[in-house]
Design an enzyme around this catalytic site. Sequence first.
Site, PDB file in Angstrom:
ATOM      1  N   SER A 194       0.871  -1.191   0.000  1.00 40.00           N
ATOM      2  CA  SER A 194       0.000   0.000   0.000  1.00 40.00           C
ATOM      3  C   SER A 194       0.898   1.229   0.000  1.00 40.00           C
ATOM      4  CB  SER A 194      -0.860  -0.005   1.267  1.00 40.00           C
ATOM      5  OG  SER A 194      -1.446   1.252   1.477  1.00 40.00           O
ATOM      6  N   TYR A 226      -1.811  -0.532  10.554  1.00 35.47           N
ATOM      7  CA  TYR A 226      -1.842  -0.765   9.103  1.00 35.47           C
ATOM      8  C   TYR A 226      -0.528  -0.315   8.455  1.00 35.47           C
ATOM      9  CZ  TYR A 226      -3.683  -0.999   4.340  1.00 35.47           C
ATOM     10  OH  TYR A 226      -3.886  -1.312   3.019  1.00 35.47           O
TER      11      TYR A 226
HETATM   12  N1  LIG Z   1      -8.758  -0.990  -1.007  1.00 38.39           N
HETATM   13  C1  LIG Z   1      -7.733  -0.183  -0.931  1.00 38.39           C
HETATM   14  O1  LIG Z   1      -7.868   1.067  -1.045  1.00 38.39           O
HETATM   15  C2  LIG Z   1      -6.353  -0.729  -0.728  1.00 38.39           C
HETATM   16  C3  LIG Z   1      -5.270   0.137  -0.913  1.00 38.39           C
HETATM   17  C4  LIG Z   1      -3.976  -0.340  -0.747  1.00 38.39           C
HETATM   18  C5  LIG Z   1      -3.769  -1.663  -0.414  1.00 38.39           C
HETATM   19  N2  LIG Z   1      -4.847  -2.483  -0.224  1.00 38.39           N
HETATM   20  C6  LIG Z   1      -4.559  -3.859   0.150  1.00 38.39           C
HETATM   21  O2  LIG Z   1      -5.160  -4.737  -0.777  1.00 38.39           O
HETATM   22  C7  LIG Z   1      -5.486  -5.974  -0.127  1.00 38.39           C
HETATM   23  C8  LIG Z   1      -6.934  -6.312  -0.422  1.00 38.39           C
HETATM   24  O3  LIG Z   1      -7.743  -5.276   0.078  1.00 38.39           O
HETATM   25  P1  LIG Z   1      -9.268  -5.064  -0.351  1.00 38.39           P
HETATM   26  O4  LIG Z   1      -9.483  -3.608  -0.383  1.00 38.39           O
HETATM   27  O5  LIG Z   1      -9.588  -5.877  -1.525  1.00 38.39           O
HETATM   28  O6  LIG Z   1     -10.001  -5.617   0.974  1.00 38.39           O
HETATM   29  P2  LIG Z   1     -11.275  -6.559   1.200  1.00 38.39           P
HETATM   30  O7  LIG Z   1     -12.292  -6.330   0.138  1.00 38.39           O
HETATM   31  O8  LIG Z   1     -11.671  -6.355   2.615  1.00 38.39           O
HETATM   32  O9  LIG Z   1     -10.679  -8.036   1.007  1.00 38.39           O
HETATM   33  C9  LIG Z   1      -9.772  -8.575   1.920  1.00 38.39           C
HETATM   34  C10 LIG Z   1      -9.561 -10.040   1.572  1.00 38.39           C
HETATM   35  O10 LIG Z   1      -8.607 -10.583   2.481  1.00 38.39           O
HETATM   36  C11 LIG Z   1      -9.104 -11.819   2.978  1.00 38.39           C
HETATM   37  N3  LIG Z   1      -8.583 -12.098   4.306  1.00 38.39           N
HETATM   38  C12 LIG Z   1      -8.574 -11.295   5.384  1.00 38.39           C
HETATM   39  N4  LIG Z   1      -8.026 -11.930   6.432  1.00 38.39           N
HETATM   40  C13 LIG Z   1      -7.679 -13.170   5.992  1.00 38.39           C
HETATM   41  C14 LIG Z   1      -7.080 -14.300   6.614  1.00 38.39           C
HETATM   42  N5  LIG Z   1      -6.721 -14.286   7.908  1.00 38.39           N
HETATM   43  N6  LIG Z   1      -6.857 -15.409   5.859  1.00 38.39           N
HETATM   44  C15 LIG Z   1      -7.232 -15.450   4.568  1.00 38.39           C
HETATM   45  N7  LIG Z   1      -7.795 -14.407   3.920  1.00 38.39           N
HETATM   46  C16 LIG Z   1      -8.026 -13.294   4.638  1.00 38.39           C
HETATM   47  C17 LIG Z   1     -10.630 -11.645   2.991  1.00 38.39           C
HETATM   48  O11 LIG Z   1     -11.269 -12.904   2.873  1.00 38.39           O
HETATM   49  P3  LIG Z   1     -12.048 -13.675   4.067  1.00 38.39           P
HETATM   50  O12 LIG Z   1     -12.599 -12.626   4.980  1.00 38.39           O
HETATM   51  O13 LIG Z   1     -13.091 -14.464   3.335  1.00 38.39           O
HETATM   52  O14 LIG Z   1     -11.010 -14.530   4.687  1.00 38.39           O
HETATM   53  C18 LIG Z   1     -10.835 -10.853   1.699  1.00 38.39           C
HETATM   54  O15 LIG Z   1     -10.933 -11.730   0.603  1.00 38.39           O
HETATM   55  C19 LIG Z   1      -5.194  -5.767   1.352  1.00 38.39           C
HETATM   56  O16 LIG Z   1      -3.927  -6.313   1.652  1.00 38.39           O
HETATM   57  C20 LIG Z   1      -5.152  -4.258   1.490  1.00 38.39           C
HETATM   58  O17 LIG Z   1      -4.358  -3.842   2.569  1.00 38.39           O
HETATM   59  C21 LIG Z   1      -6.126  -2.057  -0.382  1.00 38.39           C
END
Ligand SMILES: NC(=O)c1ccc[n+]([C@@H]2O[C@H](COP(=O)([O-])OP(=O)(O)OC[C@H]3O[C@@H](n4cnc5c(N)ncnc54)[C@H](OP(=O)(O)O)[C@@H]3O)[C@@H](O)[C@H]2O)c1
Length: 246
Positions: free
Chosen positions: A133, A146
Amino acid sequence: MITGASSGIGRALAVTIASRGARVGLIARRASVLDEVVQEIGRSNGAALPIIADVQDTEGMRTAAQELAKAFGPIDVLIANAGVGPTTHASKLEPAEINNVLQINVVGAANSVAAVLPQMISRGQGQLVAIASLAAYRGLAKSGAYCASKAALSALFESLRIDLRGSGVNVTIVYPGFIKTPLTEGRARMPYLLDLRDAVEKILKAIERQKRSYSFPWQLATIVRSGLIMPAFMYDWIAARSSYRE
Ligand SMILES: NC(=O)c1ccc[n+]([C@@H]2O[C@H](COP(=O)([O-])OP(=O)(O)OC[C@H]3O[C@@H](n4cnc5c(N)ncnc54)[C@H](OP(=O)(O)O)[C@@H]3O)[C@@H](O)[C@H]2O)c1
């Protein structure tokens, strides 16, 4: 193999990659949501194997990788995407919360790498991708856990990248800005917010080109990077007023 494939970025990556003909292994904890993703992929004639696993479980991740390799053959690319992103003010700091975020975002990614790397090294090919990120660059308001986790994830993969030079295993670290997903839902101030589809196209291009590091969108990446050369007093003043990630 994509971790966190049940929602947001991981889910959109899985659907897009499968629609281009790759066979994808989907890792997440929620079985019913993962099934929806498999069905969506199936509708466009793609192939996906859902595996219910928690990235915090070292052995569980090893078994998941073995299961996937048995079904689809050797794993070419790992996308370590699973993550959580709570926002908490310093006055409400909870060691348990910090531990949880580090366990999922950092140790979880390490478990994912450990599950696939020996096989990649022995084949002399593969690619490890971390979804870090822009929050990895410097501390942000209400984001201690985070930011710490993403800085650690970035450093972890950077070290891997150096160690793996010449092994045939490439390492790509992606630093996204704000993307519309369930993780950012309800947050008010997200400059240069990206649509999920646009973000996924950018991430895939970086993976396909085997970029070592890719930060986007460029406008926010430039602002965040300029923070790296600011003295602490100036950075604090600006960062306290911006209060991103709320
Ligand atoms: N959205 C943004 O603006 C943004 C920006 C920069 C970076 N990111 C990064 O991108 C990644 C995905 O984010 P997102 O925005 O797509 O979030 P999201 O929609 O909340 O998805 C998070 C995913 O992680 C999985 N997860 C969480 N804890 C887990 C565990 N203990 N074991 C296995 N799977 C797990 C969840 O699946 P389950 O709950 O089904 O396990 C879900 O599929 C993250 O690392 C986040 O930090 C996001």
